[in-house]
Design a protein around this motif. Structure first.
Motif, PDB file in Angstrom:
ATOM      1  N   THR A  56      45.474  95.628   2.552  1.00  0.00           N
ATOM      2  CA  THR A  56      45.561  95.139   1.332  1.00  0.00           C
ATOM      3  C   THR A  56      45.602  93.548   1.188  1.00  0.00           C
ATOM      4  O   THR A  56      44.851  93.024   0.380  1.00  0.00           O
ATOM      5  N   CYS A  57      46.192  92.933   2.293  1.00  0.00           N
ATOM      6  CA  CYS A  57      46.256  91.564   2.236  1.00  0.00           C
ATOM      7  C   CYS A  57      44.928  90.899   2.581  1.00  0.00           C
ATOM      8  O   CYS A  57      45.140  89.699   2.456  1.00  0.00           O
ATOM      9  N   HIS A  58      44.094  91.648   3.007  1.00  0.00           N
ATOM     10  CA  HIS A  58      43.024  90.952   3.603  1.00  0.00           C
ATOM     11  C   HIS A  58      41.784  91.502   2.929  1.00  0.00           C
ATOM     12  O   HIS A  58      40.676  91.469   3.287  1.00  0.00           O
ATOM     13  N   ASP A  88      47.685  96.488   9.688  1.00  0.00           N
ATOM     14  CA  ASP A  88      48.400  96.068   8.421  1.00  0.00           C
ATOM     15  C   ASP A  88      49.833  96.524   8.319  1.00  0.00           C
ATOM     16  O   ASP A  88      50.127  97.571   9.014  1.00  0.00           O
ATOM     17  N   GLU A  89      50.768  95.724   7.506  1.00  0.00           N
ATOM     18  CA  GLU A  89      52.125  95.819   7.495  1.00  0.00           C
ATOM     19  C   GLU A  89      52.517  97.054   6.470  1.00  0.00           C
ATOM     20  O   GLU A  89      53.389  97.784   6.978  1.00  0.00           O
ATOM     21  N   SER A  90      51.825  97.516   5.520  1.00  0.00           N
ATOM     22  CA  SER A  90      52.452  98.172   4.489  1.00  0.00           C
ATOM     23  C   SER A  90      52.175  99.767   4.947  1.00  0.00           C
ATOM     24  O   SER A  90      52.941 100.551   4.781  1.00  0.00           O
ATOM     25  N   PHE A  91      50.887 100.303   5.724  1.00  0.00           N
ATOM     26  CA  PHE A  91      50.708 101.612   5.899  1.00  0.00           C
ATOM     27  C   PHE A  91      50.916 101.992   7.167  1.00  0.00           C
ATOM     28  O   PHE A  91      50.751 103.337   7.362  1.00  0.00           O
ATOM     29  N   GLY A 124      46.229  87.340   9.088  1.00  0.00           N
ATOM     30  CA  GLY A 124      47.383  86.804   8.203  1.00  0.00           C
ATOM     31  C   GLY A 124      48.418  87.738   8.105  1.00  0.00           C
ATOM     32  O   GLY A 124      49.642  87.277   8.088  1.00  0.00           O
ATOM     33  N   CYS A 125      48.256  89.124   7.463  1.00  0.00           N
ATOM     34  CA  CYS A 125      49.183  90.144   7.393  1.00  0.00           C
ATOM     35  C   CYS A 125      50.041  89.896   8.732  1.00  0.00           C
ATOM     36  O   CYS A 125      49.334  90.186   9.899  1.00  0.00           O
ATOM     37  N   ASP A 126      51.261  90.055   8.711  1.00  0.00           N
ATOM     38  CA  ASP A 126      52.256  89.871   9.553  1.00  0.00           C
ATOM     39  C   ASP A 126      51.638  89.861  11.332  1.00  0.00           C
ATOM     40  O   ASP A 126      51.777  88.672  11.820  1.00  0.00           O
ATOM     41  N   LYS A 127      51.424  90.947  11.814  1.00  0.00           N
ATOM     42  CA  LYS A 127      51.387  91.115  13.285  1.00  0.00           C
ATOM     43  C   LYS A 127      49.714  90.523  13.459  1.00  0.00           C
ATOM     44  O   LYS A 127      49.684  90.256  14.699  1.00  0.00           O
ATOM     45  N   GLY A 196      45.527  88.712  -0.563  1.00  0.00           N
ATOM     46  CA  GLY A 196      46.530  87.653   0.137  1.00  0.00           C
ATOM     47  C   GLY A 196      47.660  88.270   0.715  1.00  0.00           C
ATOM     48  O   GLY A 196      47.953  89.580   0.387  1.00  0.00           O
ATOM     49  N   THR A 197      48.469  87.492   1.474  1.00  0.00           N
ATOM     50  CA  THR A 197      49.776  88.161   2.201  1.00  0.00           C
ATOM     51  C   THR A 197      51.060  87.920   1.144  1.00  0.00           C
ATOM     52  O   THR A 197      50.858  87.304   0.237  1.00  0.00           O
ATOM     53  N   CYS A 198      51.974  88.484   1.604  1.00  0.00           N
ATOM     54  CA  CYS A 198      53.304  88.450   0.979  1.00  0.00           C
ATOM     55  C   CYS A 198      53.530  86.996   0.567  1.00  0.00           C
ATOM     56  O   CYS A 198      53.344  86.170   1.422  1.00  0.00           O
ATOM     57  N   MET A 199      54.030  86.716  -0.508  1.00  0.00           N
ATOM     58  CA  MET A 199      54.098  85.572  -1.230  1.00  0.00           C
ATOM     59  C   MET A 199      55.411  84.755  -1.229  1.00  0.00           C
ATOM     60  O   MET A 199      55.688  83.637  -1.667  1.00  0.00           O
ATOM     61  N   THR A 203      57.346  87.108   6.868  1.00  0.00           N
ATOM     62  CA  THR A 203      56.577  86.990   8.363  1.00  0.00           C
ATOM     63  C   THR A 203      55.343  86.515   8.295  1.00  0.00           C
ATOM     64  O   THR A 203      54.838  85.631   8.894  1.00  0.00           O
ATOM     65  N   ALA A 204      54.386  86.915   7.383  1.00  0.00           N
ATOM     66  CA  ALA A 204      52.926  86.582   7.121  1.00  0.00           C
ATOM     67  C   ALA A 204      53.114  84.814   6.964  1.00  0.00           C
ATOM     68  O   ALA A 204      52.403  84.113   7.708  1.00  0.00           O
ATOM     69  N   SER A 205      53.738  84.487   5.907  1.00  0.00           N
ATOM     70  CA  SER A 205      53.703  83.067   5.728  1.00  0.00           C
ATOM     71  C   SER A 205      54.259  82.442   6.845  1.00  0.00           C
ATOM     72  O   SER A 205      53.956  81.010   7.135  1.00  0.00           O
TER      73      SER A 205
HETATM   74 FE1  FES Z   1      50.538  92.060   4.482  1.00  0.00          FE
HETATM   75 FE2  FES Z   1      53.211  91.491   3.808  1.00  0.00          FE
HETATM   76  S1  FES Z   1      52.158  93.464   3.758  1.00  0.00           S
HETATM   77  S2  FES Z   1      51.704  90.139   4.608  1.00  0.00           S
END
Ligand code: FES
Length: 577
Positions: A56-58, A88-91, A124-127, A196-199, A203-205
């Motif tokens: 979802t971040c991308h 992706d980080e969420s799923f 962008g999303c963490d990893k 977008g990534t976590c704001m 870790t993403a930012s």
């Molecule tokens: Fe994608 Fe946090 S879930 S950056």
């Protein structure tokens, strides 16, 4: 700087010879509707796109890739989009970290095996940032990193909501019975409301800021919100610039030097970075042949003030505010005297040249060095008889009363065991206890999950406590906070000292002296060590089998041993027959 000619292009090996193989390659490009003049004698740019409907971040990457292609075409290149593993980080379960190295492997091999002269890495999303960068560093072709950008601030009932951080915070309030169902639903709908990534400075930012400070993005690109029109323009600029980088033969080994890694580490410390930065930065640096260690990071952490007042280490602001305050270029301008301004970047210019004109527009968000959020950097590295190879803690994100603390351990061997106990309101626990989770490291988790912000026992929550000393060999989300000691190495699963700790043993944290110990005498520990039995392997087949045999420990960056830059000769260019 000498410029390449069309005959020097890597892709010319695929397209230029007058032989049967090249005939096949050219005819297959024509199958796509391209004429030879579309791709012959032009830099072929791979646009590695980590778009997925479950990332979802991308979600904006399907449009952004068109901007990149527009830029590539305008500059005289030929762009091809290549879907890449979207970690992706969420799923992704049990944890996205299990697959960072898979993305790195895929990236390296896809670049090496295809007719690419340069790449734009969309992540962008963490990893995805470390995974893409690690693979591209090993592949060695010119590369530019296109960060997804943070999502807009969360909003509920007129209040800002921060990714992750407010989920944890309001979950504790809900467990305490202080939040209604309707409020909880409202928060759920407002905490992630754009691409977008976590704001928060999660870790993403953190990782996109590190890529930026290393010189791998266009200057300040990491701060641009995902849905800002500037993000589209930046994407097209990436396309234009990578074509020039190919002609200039500006390869990543010229950019990711010891100086660039040090710059990135200083910037990370000043931003209030995620603890995950330690693992990824070490892995990325080592792919570039820079032997970064935990002790190097601790030394920089001690002398670098935290100046980005962005949650969770900061008190109020989010990434959108950080961008409006001047973004990463402005933060780096504050630090300029401490950075190596001669480091080369993807612009072909030095870091100092890129920082010319950068300004801070809100000095409460990006603080001057004379008024930091916290006097030291974001991370501290601990050593002691519990973590001979190190552990990390985020001092600014925990209650200062835990900086020096000792208390009895309450030890759990698995997450389900811990979860059952902490939800038991009759649990025999005090605020001085040290909550311990083991078997949550790189092999034990498996995959080094983000379980390290162990939930506060319900009994303590109801008494009004919101922090306590917690200890594990897990990681924690960059959006988390609290007195959480993480990344204990070696991990308990392979017999690290954490495996020997028992409930009731006294654990002592001495943050100023960087110590973490169990106050158990050596003779007793020797007995426990002799009695310890290694657990059965987690995986008997598949990717996990390979992962558990080759992943390195947290202090080594958790890369696969056989992917590290000092492991054997490079695979080199593929044969084409
Ligand atoms: Fe994608 Fe946090 S879930 S950056």
């Amino acid at each position: 700087m000498s410029r390449k000619t069309p005959g020097d292009l890597r892709s010319a090996r695929w397209f230029a010879p007058d032989d049967l193989r090249s005939f096949g390659h050219r005819s297959r490009m024509m199958q796509l509707g391209y004429s030879e003049q579309d791709f012959r004698d032009k830099p072929v740019i791979g646009v590695l796109n980590t778009w997925s409907e479950l990332n979802t971040c991308h979600s904006h990457f399907r449009e952004r890739v068109q901007d990149v292609k527009r830029g590539v075409a305008q500059a005289g290149g030929f762009a091809v989009e290549m879907p890449s593993l979207s970690v992706d980080e969420s799923f992704t379960k049990p944890t996205s970290m299990l697959y960072r190295n898979m993305l790195a492997m895929e990236t390296e091999e896809m670049i090496r095996s295809h007719p690419l002269d340069g790449v734009v890495l969309m992540g962008g999303c963490d990893k995805t940032t470390p995974g893409l960068v690690m693979g591209a560093l090993s592949a060695g072709v010119p590369m530019i990193y296109l960060p997804a950008g943070p999502m807009l601030r969360g909003n509920y009932a007129g209040k800002y909501l921060g990714s992750g951080s407010d989920a944890w915070k309001y979950w504790d309030e809900r467990r305490a019975g202080a939040i209604s169902d309707a409020e909880w639903q409202g928060i759920q709908g407002g905490i992630a409301r754009s691409a977008g990534t976590c704001m928060t400075m999660g870790t993403a930012s953190t990782m996109t800021a590190i890529a930026d400070a290393m010189g791998l993005t266009l200057p300040g690109a990491s701060s641009i919100p995902a849905v800002d029109a500037n993000h589209q323009r930046m994407s097209a600029d990436c396309g234009r610039r990578i074509v020039e980088m190919v002609w200039e033969d500006l390869t990543p080994d010229q950019i990711v030097t010891a100086a660039a890694v040090r710059n990135a580490a200083i910037v990370a410390m000043a931003t209030g970075c995620s603890t995950n930065a330690v693992v990824h930065l070490i892995a990325m640096a080592r792919r570039a042949g820079v032997p970064l260690t935990l002790d190097d990071l601790d030394a920089l952490g001690r002398v670098t003030p935290l100046i980005a007042n962005v949650r969770p280490a900061g008190s109020t602001y989010l990434m959108e505010d950080f961008y409006y305050a001047g973004g990463l270029r402005a933060l780096m301008k504050q630090l300029e005297d401490r950075l190596d301004g001669t480091a080369l970047t993807v612009t072909g210019k030095t870091m100092s040249e890129n920082l010319q004109g950068a300004q801070v527009y809100n000095d409460d968000v990006i603080r001057p060095l004379s008024n930091p959020v916290y006097h030291e950097g974001s991370l501290a590295v601990l050593r002691g008889n519990l973590c001979p190879d190190g552990a990390v803690i985020k001092p600014a994100a925990c209650d200062p009363r835990f900086h020096v603390h000792q208390g009895p351990a309450l030890v759990f061997d698995s997450y389900p065991e811990m979860k059952a106990a902490i939800d038991d309101e009759t649990l025999d626990v005090t605020p001085d206890h040290v909550l311990v989770l083991r078997n949550a490291g790189p092999q034990g988790g498996p995959g080094f999950p983000e379980w390290g912000m162990l939930p506060i026992p319900k009994a303590l929550i109801k008494q009004g406590h919101r922090d306590m000393l917690r200890l594990s060999d897990a990681r924690m989300s960059g959006t988390s906070y609290g007195a959480c000691v993480l990344h204990v190495a070696p991990e308990s699963w392979i017999g690290g000292p954490l495996a020997l700790l028992k409930t009731g043993d006294i654990v002592r944290l001495d943050l100023p002296n960087r110590r973490l110990d169990m106050l158990v005498d050596e003779a007793e520990l020797a007995q426990r060590r002799a009695a310890w039995v290694a657990p059965a392997p987690r995986f008997e087949r598949g990717y996990g089998y390979m992962f558990s045999r080759h992943v390195t420990q947290a202090d080594q960056g958790c890369d696969f041993d056989f992917l590290q830059s000092d492991f054997g000769r490079s695979a080199g260019e593929p044969d084409i027959y």
